[in-house]
Design a protein around this motif. Structure first.
Motif, mmCIF file in Angstrom:
data_model
loop_
_atom_site.group_PDB
_atom_site.id
_atom_site.type_symbol
_atom_site.label_atom_id
_atom_site.label_comp_id
_atom_site.label_asym_id
_atom_site.label_seq_id
_atom_site.Cartn_x
_atom_site.Cartn_y
_atom_site.Cartn_z
ATOM 1 N N LEU A 1 -42.449 -48.225 -62.028
ATOM 2 C CA LEU A 1 -41.583 -47.959 -60.885
ATOM 3 C C LEU A 1 -42.182 -48.526 -59.606
ATOM 4 O O LEU A 1 -41.502 -49.229 -58.847
ATOM 5 N N LEU A 2 -43.454 -48.226 -59.357
ATOM 6 C CA LEU A 2 -44.089 -48.694 -58.132
ATOM 7 C C LEU A 2 -44.153 -50.216 -58.088
ATOM 8 O O LEU A 2 -43.997 -50.831 -57.021
ATOM 9 N N GLY A 3 -44.357 -50.845 -59.242
ATOM 10 C CA GLY A 3 -44.379 -52.304 -59.302
ATOM 11 C C GLY A 3 -43.022 -52.908 -58.979
ATOM 12 O O GLY A 3 -42.941 -53.933 -58.284
ATOM 13 N N ALA A 4 -41.941 -52.275 -59.472
ATOM 14 C CA ALA A 4 -40.594 -52.768 -59.186
ATOM 15 C C ALA A 4 -40.260 -52.608 -57.709
ATOM 16 O O ALA A 4 -39.603 -53.476 -57.111
ATOM 17 N N VAL A 5 -40.711 -51.512 -57.111
ATOM 18 C CA VAL A 5 -40.490 -51.300 -55.673
ATOM 19 C C VAL A 5 -41.210 -52.374 -54.871
ATOM 20 O O VAL A 5 -40.640 -52.984 -53.952
ATOM 21 N N ASP A 6 -42.454 -52.633 -55.210
ATOM 22 C CA ASP A 6 -43.247 -53.636 -54.496
ATOM 23 C C ASP A 6 -42.675 -55.035 -54.688
ATOM 24 O O ASP A 6 -42.583 -55.820 -53.718
ATOM 25 N N ALA A 7 -42.275 -55.369 -55.910
ATOM 26 C CA ALA A 7 -41.734 -56.703 -56.188
ATOM 27 C C ALA A 7 -40.438 -56.963 -55.436
ATOM 28 O O ALA A 7 -40.098 -58.110 -55.151
ATOM 29 N N ALA A 8 -39.713 -55.896 -55.110
ATOM 30 C CA ALA A 8 -38.456 -56.036 -54.378
ATOM 31 C C ALA A 8 -38.669 -56.134 -52.870
ATOM 32 O O ALA A 8 -37.698 -56.211 -52.112
ATOM 33 N N GLY A 9 -39.920 -56.141 -52.432
ATOM 34 C CA GLY A 9 -40.203 -56.226 -51.010
ATOM 35 C C GLY A 9 -39.928 -54.940 -50.266
ATOM 36 O O GLY A 9 -39.563 -54.953 -49.083
ATOM 37 N N LEU A 10 -40.139 -53.805 -50.946
ATOM 38 C CA LEU A 10 -39.849 -52.507 -50.360
ATOM 39 C C LEU A 10 -41.139 -51.699 -50.211
ATOM 40 O O LEU A 10 -42.123 -51.943 -50.921
ATOM 41 N N VAL A 11 -41.105 -50.752 -49.303
ATOM 42 C CA VAL A 11 -42.232 -49.836 -49.140
ATOM 43 C C VAL A 11 -41.717 -48.412 -49.227
ATOM 44 O O VAL A 11 -40.563 -48.123 -48.894
ATOM 45 N N ILE A 12 -42.581 -47.516 -49.676
ATOM 46 C CA ILE A 12 -42.230 -46.100 -49.793
ATOM 47 C C ILE A 12 -42.596 -45.397 -48.489
ATOM 48 O O ILE A 12 -43.759 -45.416 -48.059
ATOM 49 N N VAL A 13 -41.597 -44.783 -47.864
ATOM 50 C CA VAL A 13 -41.802 -44.068 -46.606
ATOM 51 C C VAL A 13 -42.244 -42.633 -46.862
ATOM 52 O O VAL A 13 -43.130 -42.099 -46.202
ATOM 53 N N ASP A 14 -41.598 -42.003 -47.852
ATOM 54 C CA ASP A 14 -41.874 -40.603 -48.137
ATOM 55 C C ASP A 14 -41.273 -40.259 -49.487
ATOM 56 O O ASP A 14 -40.497 -41.041 -50.065
ATOM 57 N N ARG A 15 -41.628 -39.083 -49.988
ATOM 58 C CA ARG A 15 -41.067 -38.609 -51.251
ATOM 59 C C ARG A 15 -40.926 -37.100 -51.198
ATOM 60 O O ARG A 15 -41.844 -36.400 -50.766
ATOM 61 N N SER A 16 -39.764 -36.614 -51.629
ATOM 62 C CA SER A 16 -39.525 -35.171 -51.729
ATOM 63 C C SER A 16 -39.342 -34.830 -53.197
ATOM 64 O O SER A 16 -38.646 -35.549 -53.927
ATOM 65 N N ASP A 17 -39.946 -33.733 -53.646
ATOM 66 C CA ASP A 17 -39.897 -33.340 -55.058
ATOM 67 C C ASP A 17 -39.237 -31.985 -55.225
ATOM 68 O O ASP A 17 -39.313 -31.118 -54.346
ATOM 69 N N THR A 18 -38.613 -31.815 -56.385
ATOM 70 C CA THR A 18 -38.070 -30.519 -56.753
ATOM 71 C C THR A 18 -38.126 -30.395 -58.274
ATOM 72 O O THR A 18 -38.309 -31.405 -58.975
#
Length: 369
Positions: A321-338
């Protein structure tokens, strides 16, 4: 596709109806109230279909009795979580195939010519259209249509909307409310336009509209989902803010907020409704991420709502997942869990209980790099 059988010395043919695309049975036996559950189960297990000609309520009782005769799913102590999952899917497929061998016939008006049979015309019409009958289908599938009709009539109350969503046959019902609440609670970016990708019942589009987003475009490629979402958006009085479009993933243009709750298990679905959960090779997720930058405004935000059950089962990794996010030129701002609260979480008899009991659903906030 048609199904053929011999009855009263004559060959008869009707249209074959199967939601999961199962082929029409080649061996068909006429059965009635005199057929025992042991006999019915043995015949169904070897691939012989049973076309019911007795009392409707007795047919339902026979199906229940056949269900009790299906051996329970077994845990394999030496199997990895991924292997156990695939074994469980194979078990489910065999179970569906056997129990799907008890058949009923609908006449040209979508009626059952059986004693004590209910009126199923509305349920059948909603599920497969007004011109689907006459046809032969499994009793189990017909009961699913009747159940979906009741869900559609009563609706599913959604606390985040303080209103009900009315799911249609073949459309994923918003009974897993944890993902809806994540979208209801996440801080809204300054966006006048939003996309809800893979809208299904339209519930997340409605949540965004109720939160004050002035223009929401909800997309889905499934015609049933599009019709369902449009009906729900209209019933909720949101048509001035939400447009439902039939397309594969993205509509044209850009938006300051893009929300997607994709299928989270990367394997093949076996029916229409399973497309909301199963996605071979994570095709939708990968396509969404790779194309996201072309539809997100420069300072916009995307919300990816995703369960980690596939990770817990060993079908994918967090690195994927993190690799696909990075390859798409995106960054993670935050994450909320439940954590999910559905019944399977506490069902220790479920062969996948260990993974389900640890499942987390997350809302990942993404931006362009």
């Amino acid at each position: 596709m048609s199904i053929t059988w011999v009855e009263d010395g004559s060959e008869r043919t009707s249209r074959w109806q199967s939601e999961n695309g199962a082929p029409a049975p080649r061996m068909v036996r006429i059965v009635d109230d005199s057929t025992t559950a042991d006999v019915a189960y043995k015949l169904a297990a070897i691939g012989e279909a049973l076309l019911w000609r007795g009392d409707y309520n007795n047919a339902r009782q026979l199906l229940s009795a056949m269900t009790r005769r299906v051996p329970p799913a077994k845990r394999s102590p030496d199997a990895s979580p991924a292997e156990q999952f695939h074994l469980h899917r194979q078990y489910q497929a065999r179970r569906v195939r056997v129990l799907g061998m008890l058949l009923v016939e609908l006449d040209s008006s979508a009626r059952l010519d059986l004693g004590r049979a209910p009126d199923v015309q509305a349920a059948v019409s909603e599920a497969i259209g007004p011109d689907a009958a006459p046809c032969v289908l499994s009793l189990r599938e017909l009961l699913g249509m009747v159940g979906a009709h009741e869900w559609r009539r009563k609706g599913v109350f959604v606390p985040a909307l303080d209103a009900s969503i009315h799911p249609h046959y073949g459309v994923f019902s918003p009974i897993r409310g944890e993902y809806i609440q994540l979208v209801a609670d996440a801080p809204l970016p300054p966006a006048d336009r939003a996309f809800d990708i893979g809208t299904g019942s339209g519930v997340l589009a409605a949540v965004l509209a109720r939160r004050g987003v002035t223009s929401v475009v909800a997309t889905d490629k499934d015609p049933r989902s599009v019709a369902c979402a449009r009906a729900n958006i209209e019933a909720l009085g949101c048509t001035d803010r939400v447009e439902v479009v039939q397309t594969d993933i993205f509509p044209t243009g850009r938006a300051g907020l893009i929300v997607c709750n994709p299928p989270w298990i990367p394997t093949k679905p076996t029916s229409g409704i399973e497309h909301a959960v199963y996605d071979p090779g994570s095709r939708m997720l990968k396509s969404f991420l790779s194309r996201l930058g072309g539809h997100l405004t420069s300072n916009g935000e995307a919300w990816l709502v995703l369960s980690d059950l596939a990770e817990l089962l060993g079908l994918v990794t967090r690195a994927d997942l993190l690799g696909a996010v990075d390859a798409a030129g995106l960054v993670i701002v935050d994450r909320s869990d439940t954590t999910p609260t559905h019944s399977r979480v506490s069902d220790s008899s479920d062969v996948l209980h260990e993974a389900r009991s640890r499942e987390t659903t997350s809302l990942w906030r993404l931006r362009r790099r």
